[in-house]
Motif scaffolding. Structure first.
Motif, mmCIF file in Angstrom:
data_model
loop_
_atom_site.group_PDB
_atom_site.id
_atom_site.type_symbol
_atom_site.label_atom_id
_atom_site.label_comp_id
_atom_site.label_asym_id
_atom_site.label_seq_id
_atom_site.Cartn_x
_atom_site.Cartn_y
_atom_site.Cartn_z
ATOM 1 N N VAL A 11 0.840 -1.199 0.000
ATOM 2 C CA VAL A 11 0.000 0.000 0.000
ATOM 3 C C VAL A 11 0.873 1.247 0.000
ATOM 4 O O VAL A 11 0.619 2.204 -0.746
ATOM 5 N N MET A 12 1.921 1.243 0.817
ATOM 6 C CA MET A 12 2.814 2.395 0.855
ATOM 7 C C MET A 12 3.580 2.550 -0.458
ATOM 8 O O MET A 12 3.814 3.676 -0.923
ATOM 9 N N ALA A 13 3.935 1.426 -1.066
ATOM 10 C CA ALA A 13 4.602 1.494 -2.369
ATOM 11 C C ALA A 13 3.671 2.108 -3.412
ATOM 12 O O ALA A 13 4.096 2.904 -4.266
ATOM 13 N N ALA A 14 2.395 1.748 -3.339
ATOM 14 C CA ALA A 14 1.421 2.326 -4.265
ATOM 15 C C ALA A 14 1.219 3.810 -3.985
ATOM 16 O O ALA A 14 1.079 4.614 -4.923
ATOM 17 N N ARG A 15 1.214 4.206 -2.719
ATOM 18 C CA ARG A 15 1.087 5.627 -2.387
ATOM 19 C C ARG A 15 2.284 6.417 -2.929
ATOM 20 O O ARG A 15 2.139 7.544 -3.391
ATOM 21 N N MET A 16 3.459 5.829 -2.840
ATOM 22 C CA MET A 16 4.657 6.455 -3.398
ATOM 23 C C MET A 16 4.488 6.696 -4.889
ATOM 24 O O MET A 16 4.715 7.801 -5.398
ATOM 25 N N ARG A 17 4.043 5.662 -5.600
ATOM 26 C CA ARG A 17 3.884 5.785 -7.063
ATOM 27 C C ARG A 17 2.708 6.695 -7.418
ATOM 28 O O ARG A 17 2.717 7.341 -8.457
ATOM 29 N N GLU A 18 1.719 6.749 -6.554
ATOM 30 C CA GLU A 18 0.594 7.659 -6.765
ATOM 31 C C GLU A 18 1.102 9.094 -6.893
ATOM 32 O O GLU A 18 0.693 9.839 -7.796
ATOM 33 N N VAL A 19 2.014 9.483 -6.013
ATOM 34 C CA VAL A 19 2.590 10.818 -6.079
ATOM 35 C C VAL A 19 3.476 10.965 -7.313
ATOM 36 O O VAL A 19 3.416 11.972 -8.027
ATOM 37 N N MET A 20 4.286 9.950 -7.589
ATOM 38 C CA MET A 20 5.165 10.022 -8.748
ATOM 39 C C MET A 20 4.385 10.175 -10.048
ATOM 40 O O MET A 20 4.736 10.983 -10.918
ATOM 41 N N TYR A 21 3.295 9.438 -10.176
ATOM 42 C CA TYR A 21 2.507 9.506 -11.413
ATOM 43 C C TYR A 21 1.775 10.845 -11.512
ATOM 44 O O TYR A 21 1.588 11.372 -12.612
ATOM 45 N N TYR A 22 1.370 11.395 -10.371
ATOM 46 C CA TYR A 22 0.772 12.725 -10.388
ATOM 47 C C TYR A 22 1.795 13.760 -10.857
ATOM 48 O O TYR A 22 1.476 14.633 -11.679
ATOM 49 N N LEU A 23 2.991 13.663 -10.364
ATOM 50 C CA LEU A 23 4.035 14.595 -10.791
ATOM 51 C C LEU A 23 4.271 14.492 -12.288
ATOM 52 O O LEU A 23 4.397 15.507 -12.985
ATOM 53 N N ALA A 24 4.324 13.254 -12.800
ATOM 54 C CA ALA A 24 4.603 13.051 -14.224
ATOM 55 C C ALA A 24 3.450 13.506 -15.108
ATOM 56 O O ALA A 24 3.662 14.140 -16.152
ATOM 57 N N SER A 25 2.225 13.214 -14.690
ATOM 58 C CA SER A 25 1.082 13.443 -15.576
ATOM 59 C C SER A 25 0.477 14.835 -15.444
ATOM 60 O O SER A 25 -0.171 15.320 -16.379
ATOM 61 N N THR A 26 0.697 15.473 -14.301
ATOM 62 C CA THR A 26 0.008 16.743 -14.041
ATOM 63 C C THR A 26 0.972 17.880 -13.710
ATOM 64 O O THR A 26 1.028 18.881 -14.433
ATOM 65 N N MET A 27 1.732 17.741 -12.639
ATOM 66 C CA MET A 27 2.524 18.887 -12.180
ATOM 67 C C MET A 27 3.653 19.227 -13.144
ATOM 68 O O MET A 27 3.903 20.407 -13.419
ATOM 69 N N HIS A 28 4.336 18.220 -13.655
ATOM 70 C CA HIS A 28 5.404 18.482 -14.627
ATOM 71 C C HIS A 28 4.821 19.077 -15.911
ATOM 72 O O HIS A 28 5.409 19.975 -16.520
ATOM 73 N N VAL A 29 3.660 18.616 -16.302
ATOM 74 C CA VAL A 29 3.004 19.151 -17.499
ATOM 75 C C VAL A 29 2.604 20.606 -17.273
ATOM 76 O O VAL A 29 2.769 21.460 -18.158
ATOM 77 N N ASN A 30 2.099 20.926 -16.077
ATOM 78 C CA ASN A 30 1.794 22.322 -15.754
ATOM 79 C C ASN A 30 3.031 23.197 -15.967
ATOM 80 O O ASN A 30 2.956 24.260 -16.591
ATOM 81 N N HIS A 31 4.133 22.758 -15.427
ATOM 82 C CA HIS A 31 5.395 23.497 -15.539
ATOM 83 C C HIS A 31 5.836 23.646 -16.999
ATOM 84 O O HIS A 31 6.292 24.711 -17.417
ATOM 85 N N ALA A 32 5.667 22.580 -17.755
ATOM 86 C CA ALA A 32 6.148 22.582 -19.140
ATOM 87 C C ALA A 32 5.426 23.588 -20.022
ATOM 88 O O ALA A 32 5.963 24.032 -21.035
ATOM 89 N N HIS A 33 4.226 23.984 -19.637
ATOM 90 C CA HIS A 33 3.489 24.967 -20.433
ATOM 91 C C HIS A 33 4.194 26.324 -20.466
ATOM 92 O O HIS A 33 3.898 27.152 -21.330
ATOM 93 N N LYS A 34 5.121 26.546 -19.536
ATOM 94 C CA LYS A 34 5.820 27.836 -19.506
ATOM 95 C C LYS A 34 6.783 27.982 -20.674
ATOM 96 O O LYS A 34 6.844 29.032 -21.309
ATOM 97 N N LEU A 90 6.191 9.770 2.236
ATOM 98 C CA LEU A 90 5.602 8.675 2.998
ATOM 99 C C LEU A 90 5.692 8.875 4.503
ATOM 100 O O LEU A 90 5.450 7.951 5.263
ATOM 101 N N GLY A 91 6.051 10.051 4.925
ATOM 102 C CA GLY A 91 6.178 10.317 6.354
ATOM 103 C C GLY A 91 7.623 10.510 6.738
ATOM 104 O O GLY A 91 8.288 11.425 6.255
ATOM 105 N N GLU A 92 8.130 9.618 7.581
ATOM 106 C CA GLU A 92 9.508 9.747 8.057
ATOM 107 C C GLU A 92 10.523 9.108 7.117
ATOM 108 O O GLU A 92 11.713 9.421 7.194
ATOM 109 N N ALA A 93 10.077 8.214 6.246
ATOM 110 C CA ALA A 93 11.006 7.434 5.408
ATOM 111 C C ALA A 93 11.150 8.033 4.020
ATOM 112 O O ALA A 93 10.156 8.370 3.365
#
Length: 204
Positions: A86-109, A151-154
């Protein structure tokens, strides 16, 4: 291994992971100002004309998330991916958000030509970046950071990815002072030898 990167791009996340894993690698810098990534020599390495690319014994690997997972797999002792699924999936959840959304937002500049041909459209996209990146910061603060790290402390792969994205915020017009969790995250990351190493190398 050889890592093809450009300073201040997402490719530096791979360098951070390599440092965290204690793996030997050669960093090969591309000059984006000269368009080196679009020239035939590099297109033979990565036909997409982008970074990162990682040369390994089995060939050339591309895409940030794939390279991060590869590093974690060949260096399991570094603990870059949690054992809990579950924690591994939460990690990738953030990574995929960065790749699909936040990085794309930045790239529009600076990369608006990828989505529109008219220069008038480019300006509109660029003008939207501060708003969309601020919205992404709100999401990350509320849903992406569970402590000092994703993921918290780790520490995990997602932190290397997020740190580089967060290094763009001021340049994207985000008022970072409004995001205390992101500021604390950046401070925690900058205390790590891996991040200090990439800064010392002029990667960020």
């Amino acid at each position: 291994m050889q890592l093809y990167y450009a300073p201040r791009t997402i490719s530096v996340a791979v360098a951070i992971a390599l440092e965290e894993a204690g793996l030997d690698y050669e960093a090969i810098r591309l000059d984006f100002a000269d368009g080196e990534q679009t020239k035939p020599a590099y297109k033979q390495i990565n036909p997409k004309g982008r970074v990162p690319a990682l040369a390994v014994d089995g060939g050339i690997l591309t895409e940030t998330g794939a390279l991060l997972d590869y590093i974690a797999t060949i260096a399991p002792q570094a603990g870059l991916v949690p054992e809990n699924p579950v924690m591994a999936a939460r990690m990738r959840e953030v990574m995929y958000y960065l790749a699909s959304t936040m990085h794309v937002n930045h790239a529009h500049k600076m990369r608006a030509h990828r989505w529109a041909d008219k220069k008038s459209s480019w300006k509109d996209m660029k003008d939207k970046v501060a708003q969309t990146m601020t919205a992404s910061c709100k999401y990350i603060s509320s849903n992406g950071l569970r402590g000092p790290f994703v993921l918290g402390e780790a520490f995990s792969l997602a932190d290397a990815y997020l740190y580089v994205v967060c290094s763009w915020l001021e340049g994207d017009g985000v008022d970072v002072s409004a995001f205390h969790k992101i500021l604390a995250f950046r401070e925690a990351m900058e205390a790590r030898p891996s991040v200090q190493a990439v800064h010392a190398a002029g990667m960020l």
